[in-house]
Design a protein around this motif. Structure first.
Motif, short mmCIF file in Angstrom:
data_model
loop_
_atom_site.label_atom_id
_atom_site.label_comp_id
_atom_site.label_asym_id
_atom_site.label_seq_id
_atom_site.Cartn_x
_atom_site.Cartn_y
_atom_site.Cartn_z
N GLU A 1 0.85 -1.10 -0.21
CA GLU A 1 -0.05 0.02 -0.16
C GLU A 1 0.92 1.26 0.08
N PHE A 2 1.32 1.65 -1.07
CA PHE A 2 2.27 2.73 -1.33
C PHE A 2 1.44 4.02 -1.59
N ALA A 3 2.15 5.15 -2.23
CA ALA A 3 1.57 6.23 -2.59
C ALA A 3 0.35 5.88 -3.56
N PRO A 4 -0.84 6.78 -3.01
CA PRO A 4 -2.05 6.38 -4.17
C PRO A 4 -2.10 6.45 -5.54
N ASP A 5 -1.09 7.42 -6.20
CA ASP A 5 -0.95 7.26 -7.52
C ASP A 5 0.38 6.62 -8.15
N ALA A 6 0.82 5.76 -7.13
CA ALA A 6 2.05 5.07 -7.68
C ALA A 6 1.63 3.94 -8.49
N ARG A 7 2.49 3.84 -9.72
CA ARG A 7 2.64 2.57 -10.57
C ARG A 7 3.54 1.84 -10.00
N VAL A 8 3.23 0.36 -10.04
CA VAL A 8 4.19 -0.71 -9.41
C VAL A 8 4.57 -1.53 -10.45
N VAL A 9 5.96 -1.97 -10.30
CA VAL A 9 6.51 -2.91 -11.28
C VAL A 9 7.43 -3.99 -10.32
N GLN A 10 6.71 -5.27 -10.45
CA GLN A 10 7.32 -6.33 -9.57
C GLN A 10 8.27 -7.37 -10.41
N VAL A 11 9.34 -7.60 -9.89
CA VAL A 11 10.33 -8.62 -10.60
C VAL A 11 10.16 -9.78 -9.51
N ASP A 12 10.05 -11.00 -9.98
CA ASP A 12 9.97 -12.09 -9.08
C ASP A 12 10.36 -13.16 -9.98
N CYS A 13 11.41 -14.27 -9.59
CA CYS A 13 11.46 -15.63 -10.31
C CYS A 13 10.25 -16.49 -10.38
N ASN A 14 9.12 -16.35 -9.41
CA ASN A 14 8.22 -17.01 -9.32
C ASN A 14 6.95 -16.27 -9.94
N SER A 15 6.26 -16.60 -11.18
CA SER A 15 5.28 -15.79 -11.50
C SER A 15 3.97 -15.74 -10.58
N ALA A 16 3.91 -16.90 -9.72
CA ALA A 16 2.58 -16.99 -8.84
C ALA A 16 2.80 -15.82 -7.78
N ALA A 17 4.16 -15.25 -7.41
CA ALA A 17 4.09 -14.30 -6.70
C ALA A 17 3.61 -13.01 -7.03
N LEU A 18 3.65 -12.62 -8.25
CA LEU A 18 3.58 -11.51 -8.91
C LEU A 18 2.14 -10.84 -8.72
N GLY A 19 2.05 -9.75 -8.04
CA GLY A 19 0.52 -9.00 -7.78
C GLY A 19 0.15 -9.86 -6.68
N ASP A 20 0.76 -10.17 -5.87
CA ASP A 20 0.12 -10.91 -4.54
C ASP A 20 -0.39 -9.65 -3.51
N ASN A 21 -1.52 -9.57 -2.97
CA ASN A 21 -1.84 -8.57 -2.14
C ASN A 21 -2.22 -7.33 -2.82
N ARG A 22 -1.73 -6.97 -3.99
CA ARG A 22 -2.09 -5.81 -4.63
C ARG A 22 -2.12 -5.85 -6.09
N GLY A 23 -2.52 -5.06 -6.95
CA GLY A 23 -2.41 -5.03 -8.33
C GLY A 23 -1.30 -4.33 -8.56
N ILE A 24 -0.75 -4.73 -9.84
CA ILE A 24 0.43 -4.18 -10.33
C ILE A 24 0.66 -3.92 -11.78
N ASP A 25 1.29 -2.79 -12.32
CA ASP A 25 1.23 -2.43 -13.74
C ASP A 25 1.98 -3.21 -14.55
N VAL A 26 3.06 -3.75 -14.10
CA VAL A 26 3.93 -4.70 -15.02
C VAL A 26 4.49 -5.82 -13.94
N GLY A 27 4.41 -7.11 -14.18
CA GLY A 27 5.23 -8.09 -13.72
C GLY A 27 6.09 -8.72 -14.54
N LEU A 28 7.26 -8.84 -14.19
CA LEU A 28 8.37 -9.35 -14.79
C LEU A 28 8.87 -10.68 -14.13
N CYS A 29 8.69 -11.80 -14.77
CA CYS A 29 8.95 -12.97 -14.38
C CYS A 29 10.40 -13.66 -14.75
#
Length: 536
Positions: free
Chosen positions: A280-308
């Motif tokens: 739960e970051f700044a309300p207007d923040a876009r979020v990009v998540q990098v993780d080696c496990n695709s199932a962990a991307l976007g866990d608990n919040r939506g993300i703008d880009v997920g890089l596996c």
């Protein structure tokens, strides 16, 4: 020469896999592997409790970036180690738990120390097997390493019945399973391009590196990206020190300084759990998540880009995609001002001369004592939070902490044992609360016996601080139950075991006490009397 057993073969395989130290508490079910270590050149560090052996294996992994291994006997030995197994499952630490078991012919007969170990281990591990046929040992052991170090790292478990342990490996047993490196993959180039575009559009971007970046060995890739782009970097948990705190692009271990003001948060190898604000970051923040496990991307919040993909490889891809990018100077100035404001906020504590001692003064003295080869281990509630916030980290594996959603107490001293075993030339300092110290206090004996001289610094406020501060407002000032520990001479305990000890009540004596402890060359305990009414 050791007996020709599966245990001897396993010791040799562990050594070939880069594991030259095995943590254990001995028992009759596991003799063959202990015996095999003598000829394989594997150092045996025997702790005073199996939980300590499990935590020490995790500490080894956190300090080296390589899997750690521990060996425990059946039944209660394994049960004692479960806390460490569970902790590694949360921190994604690659640790191998090897345990004995009753002979196969005694299964389900009520044999000594018989326990449903596999069913428990399956809950917390990436890979768990009972080895009932000796010819399967090479396959199972290499599979354990592949799961520990693969796309979703974490602990593995092998249960070996006593009769299997004592048999020799058959001459025709297949042994070509490994060792082999775990495969790594880069991210989809299209996702990299989308991420680069978002960063270039952002006015206030930040990069937060977590444990996944550490396990990936992303030190150089992170530095190169930070220096090419000027991106401000925060490091968390196992990634503390991956980019040194003294580096111009590193803003330390408190990402809240950045993520609540940022319009683009790039998260490398970190999950959106309670220790990371649930994302739960700044309300207007876009979020990009990098993780080696695709199932962990976007866990608990939506993300703008997920890089596996593997963190180091993805950082390299981003470096190339952002070759002409520089972070806006106005944003860097804003962050610099926030850091200075934070420093001013805590300045009075850092300089405090009060008695009992202010926890921030202790942190300041520890930072001034440390150098580039110092490793801190951190354990406890209040003192653990203060240490995680304020202790400097200058190299990968510089800060081995109990900071996770599990909140385990007890890793501090075992982590210190492992750090000293892995890096004998480091100055290793275990920073712990007086409550947490009790979980592993007898590991001071292990340190004395095995000549692993680290310095244990106890922030002794005489209470379970987080507990008392919760109980009193809730139930009344005189109704804090089971929250008092009292003033205990922990330093004298270290001396009685053959180590060095000092009690410190004057803040001006913290640094001299630390210097004397280091010069003693002995496992040491500095018992610092802290103010129970103040936190960091």
């Amino acid at each position: 020469m050791s007996m020709d057993t599966v245990g001897r073969w396993m010791a040799e395989y562990l050594r070939a896999r880069g594991i030259d130290t095995l943590f254990t508490l001995t028992g009759g079910h596991i003799f063959p592997l202990l015996d095999g270590c003598l000829d394989a050149g594997v150092r045996v560090v025997d702790t005073r409790h199996e939980q300590a052996a499990a935590f020490a294996a995790e500490g080894w992994a956190l300090r080296t970036g390589r899997p750690g291994a521990y060996l425990v006997t059946a039944g209660p030995g394994f049960a004692n180690a479960v806390a460490g197994l569970a902790h590694a499952s949360v921190t994604l630490a690659p640790t191998l738990c090897i345990t004995g078991a009753n002979p196969t012919k005694e299964d389900d007969k009520g044999a000594p120390q018989e326990l449903e170990q596999l069913r428990v281990a399956e809950v917390y591990t990436r890979y768990a097997k009972t080895v009932r046929r000796t010819e399967r040992i090479p396959q199972y052991v290499e599979n354990a390493f592949q799961h520990m170090t693969g796309p979703t790292p974490g602990p593995a478990f092998l249960e070996i019945p006593q009769d299997v342990f004592y048999k020799p490996l058959p001459e025709d047993a297949p042994t070509d399973f490994g060792p082999r490196p775990a495969p790594r993959s880069a991210a989809d180039p299209a996702d990299v391009e989308r991420t680069a575009a978002l960063i270039e559009q952002a006015e206030r971007p930040v990069l937060v590196a977590g444990g996944g970046a550490f396990w990936s060995g992303a030190e150089e890739a992170l530095r190169q990206l930070a220096e090419r782009t000027g991106l401000p970097v925060f490091t968390r948990n196992a990634a503390r020190g991956l980019l040194p705190d003294s580096h111009p692009q590193c803003y330390g271990g408190s990402p809240g300084l950045g993520v609540f003001k940022s319009d683009l948060v790039l998260v490398i190898g970190s999950r959106f759990n309670a220790t990371f604000y649930y994302g739960e970051f700044a309300p207007d923040a876009r979020v990009v998540q990098v993780d080696c496990n695709s199932a962990a991307l976007g866990d608990n919040r939506g993300i703008d880009v997920g890089l596996c993909g593997d963190a180091a490889l993805v950082l390299g891809q981003l470096r190339e995609a952002l070759a002409d990018y520089r972070t806006p100077a106005e944003w860097i100035a804003t962050l610099d001002a926030a850091v200075e404001k934070r420093r001013t906020k805590f300045a009075a504590g850092f300089q405090s001369d009060t008695r009992p001692i202010h926890p921030m003064r202790l942190m300041q003295e520890l930072n001034e004592f440390a150098d580039a080869s110092t490793t801190f281990t951190v354990d406890g509630g209040d003192i653990g939070v203060a240490a995680a916030r304020h202790l400097m980290a200058e190299h990968p594996g510089a800060q081995l902490s109990n900071a996770s959603i599990l909140g385990s107490l007890g890793p501090g001293l075992p982590f210190a044992l492992a750090a000293k075993a892995a890096r004998p030339d480091d100055t290793v300092v275990s920073v712990t609360g007086d409550g947490a110290f009790g979980f592993g206090a007898m590991e001071l004996d292990t340190a004395v016996r095995l000549d692993l001289p680290f310095i244990c610094v106890i922030g002794n406020d005489g209470i379970w601080g987080m507990i008392e501060r919760s109980q009193r407002p809730m139930f009344g000032e005189d109704r804090a139950v089971a929250a008092t520990l009292g003033d205990r001479p922990y330093d004298q305990m270290a001396e009685a075991l053959g180590g060095y000890g000092e009690r410190v009540e004057d803040p001006d004596q913290i640094r001299p006490a630390l210097e004397r402890a280091r010069e003693s060359g002995l496992p040491s305990c500095i018992n610092v009397i802290m103010d129970p009414k103040v936190t960091g």
